[in-house]
Design a protein around this motif. Structure first.
Motif, short mmCIF file in Angstrom:
data_model
loop_
_atom_site.label_atom_id
_atom_site.label_comp_id
_atom_site.label_asym_id
_atom_site.label_seq_id
_atom_site.Cartn_x
_atom_site.Cartn_y
_atom_site.Cartn_z
N GLU A 116 0.82 -1.20 0.00
CA GLU A 116 0.00 0.00 0.00
C GLU A 116 0.86 1.26 0.00
O GLU A 116 1.39 1.65 1.04
CB GLU A 116 -0.91 0.01 1.23
N PRO A 117 1.03 1.90 -1.14
CA PRO A 117 1.85 3.12 -1.16
C PRO A 117 1.11 4.35 -0.63
O PRO A 117 1.74 5.37 -0.38
CB PRO A 117 2.17 3.28 -2.65
N TYR A 118 -0.21 4.27 -0.46
CA TYR A 118 -0.98 5.45 -0.09
C TYR A 118 -1.52 5.39 1.33
O TYR A 118 -2.27 6.26 1.74
CB TYR A 118 -2.16 5.63 -1.06
N GLY A 119 -1.19 4.39 2.08
CA GLY A 119 -1.74 4.25 3.42
C GLY A 119 -2.76 3.13 3.46
O GLY A 119 -3.11 2.54 2.43
N PRO A 120 -3.29 2.83 4.63
CA PRO A 120 -4.22 1.71 4.78
C PRO A 120 -5.47 1.88 3.93
O PRO A 120 -6.03 2.98 3.81
CB PRO A 120 -4.56 1.74 6.28
N LEU A 121 -5.91 0.80 3.33
CA LEU A 121 -7.10 0.80 2.50
C LEU A 121 -8.34 0.96 3.38
O LEU A 121 -8.50 0.25 4.37
CB LEU A 121 -7.18 -0.51 1.71
N GLY A 122 -9.20 1.91 3.02
CA GLY A 122 -10.38 2.17 3.84
C GLY A 122 -11.69 1.83 3.18
O GLY A 122 -12.67 1.49 3.85
N PHE A 123 -11.76 1.91 1.83
CA PHE A 123 -13.05 1.72 1.15
C PHE A 123 -12.79 1.37 -0.31
O PHE A 123 -11.84 1.87 -0.90
CB PHE A 123 -13.89 3.00 1.25
N LEU A 124 -13.66 0.53 -0.86
CA LEU A 124 -13.57 0.15 -2.27
C LEU A 124 -14.97 0.13 -2.90
O LEU A 124 -15.95 -0.23 -2.24
CB LEU A 124 -12.96 -1.24 -2.44
N ARG A 125 -15.03 0.50 -4.17
CA ARG A 125 -16.22 0.26 -4.99
C ARG A 125 -15.73 -0.29 -6.31
O ARG A 125 -14.82 0.28 -6.94
CB ARG A 125 -17.03 1.52 -5.18
N LEU A 126 -16.33 -1.38 -6.78
CA LEU A 126 -15.80 -2.05 -7.96
C LEU A 126 -16.88 -2.84 -8.69
O LEU A 126 -17.99 -3.03 -8.19
CB LEU A 126 -14.64 -2.98 -7.57
N ARG A 127 -16.52 -3.28 -9.88
CA ARG A 127 -17.33 -4.21 -10.67
C ARG A 127 -16.52 -5.49 -10.87
O ARG A 127 -15.29 -5.43 -10.98
CB ARG A 127 -17.72 -3.62 -12.03
N ALA A 128 -17.21 -6.61 -10.92
CA ALA A 128 -16.53 -7.90 -11.01
C ALA A 128 -16.97 -8.65 -12.27
O ALA A 128 -18.13 -8.59 -12.67
CB ALA A 128 -16.83 -8.76 -9.79
N GLU A 129 -16.01 -9.34 -12.90
CA GLU A 129 -16.27 -10.14 -14.09
C GLU A 129 -15.51 -11.47 -13.98
O GLU A 129 -14.34 -11.49 -13.61
CB GLU A 129 -15.84 -9.39 -15.35
N ILE A 130 -16.20 -12.55 -14.30
CA ILE A 130 -15.63 -13.90 -14.25
C ILE A 130 -15.34 -14.39 -15.67
O ILE A 130 -16.16 -14.22 -16.57
CB ILE A 130 -16.61 -14.87 -13.56
N SER A 131 -14.17 -14.98 -15.87
CA SER A 131 -13.80 -15.57 -17.16
C SER A 131 -13.81 -17.08 -17.03
O SER A 131 -13.33 -17.63 -16.03
CB SER A 131 -12.41 -15.10 -17.60
#
Length: 332
Positions: free
Chosen positions: A188-203
């Protein structure tokens, strides 16, 4: 004669077409993978595990942090085997927790202090984790490990960075599957991860893919650490009194007291930036109604009175970049 030949040929064609249709009907339809659900495990989900299981995920009982674990459920509604070989995460927003405030200014360097008077410095905790299979009626078949740097690499400051994880899952016809992806924060170059929003795709099956139909928002993996302005005030008043008591007299000292006030002024500016960043962090994560936001704003509102009491002017000359970026590594 001609009519007889035509009739025979037609009969053969009809029989051939019928046999071909029967073979097609008997052939199993191809694999069809559906992404039934994608979600991050919440605090309530982890509460159902034992203490040993939570520890295996990287849970720490003495903090308010939760591990970042993505829970994925699949179904093969086709008639052939599906070989799932890849997961693509399109990150539309990521927020790092604002850095903890700088250690409070100490009077060391202005006057000597004994070892018992020296300030303490707290380090930020780092969430770790390990591969683990929790209990339950339908436990995950596999737990994959990914680093936040591996899947969340920032591309020239733009959102929508794709991260790909190689998988190895097999779904038979009509089968369902569940697996988890534990996101470790060892890159983590920016500090601890606090929140994520994402889309997921399966192959799966070399060239086929299935997307989940909506964006997935995580809970808050960790919250900004901060102190109320009353705590800051008590500490600064105590340290200032400590310094004044040990000067020959405030009038005779031409350096230490003004230098100390400048140090305190810079510290209060950094404290104000940190609170601004905390408020913006909750706003970017869609958590404006969190009680912590109201408490941070209360402390911000009390800062001018504290500066006046300490006779310290506000030294900020421009808005903090944290106030607009909110710890967001990829601004939207």
């Amino acid at each position: 004669m001609v009519d007889a030949v035509v009739g025979a040929v037609s009969g053969i064609l009809v029989a051939g077409i019928g046999a071909w249709g029967l073979l097609r009907a008997r052939a199993a339809p191809e694999a069809r993978v559906e992404v039934v659900d994608v979600a991050f495990l919440t605090r309530e989900d982890f509460a159902e595990f034992s203490a040993e299981e939570r520890e295996a995920w990287g849970w720490r009982e003495d903090t308010d942090h939760i591990p970042a674990v993505l829970d994925i459920k699949l179904r093969n509604s086709g008639g052939q085997v599906a070989y799932v070989h890849g997961l693509t995460l399109d990150v539309t927003r990521r927020l790092s927790v604002p850095p903890t405030p700088l250690p409070h200014p100490a009077v060391e360097g202005f006057v000597p202090r004994s070892a018992d008077d020296r300030p303490t410095y707290a380090g930020a905790a780092v969430v770790a984790g390990t591969t683990f299979t929790p209990g339950g009626p339908f436990p995950p078949s596999t737990v994959y490990r990914m680093t936040s740097g591996e899947i969340l690499r920032v591309d020239a400051g733009r959102p929508g960075t794709n991260g790909v994880k190689r998988l190895s899952q097999v779904l038979g016809p009509g089968a369902v599957d569940r697996f988890c992806v534990a996101i470790h924060q060892d890159d983590e170059p920016y500090g601890p991860l606090g929140f994520l929003r994402l889309r997921a795709e399966i192959s799966y099956n070399a060239v086929r893919s299935a997307k989940f139909g909506r964006e997935v928002a995580s809970p808050l993996f960790r919250r900004p650490e901060w102190e109320r302005v009353a705590v800051v005030r008590e500490r600064l008043l105590r340290d200032t009194a400590y310094l004044v008591e040990r000067l020959p007299s405030p009038e005779q000292d031409e350096f230490r007291l003004p230098a100390w006030r400048n140090t305190v002024g810079r510290y209060l500016d950094a404290y104000e930036r940190h609170l601004d960043a905390g408020v913006a962090f909750y706003a970017q994560a869609g958590q404006d109604a969190d009680p912590e936001v109201a408490r941070m704003n209360e402390s911000l509102a009390e800062l001018p009175a504290l500066r006046l009491e300490l006779e310290i002017p506000r030294q900020l000359t421009r808005p903090s970049p944290w106030a607009t970026r909110s710890g967001e590594d990829t601004p939207a």
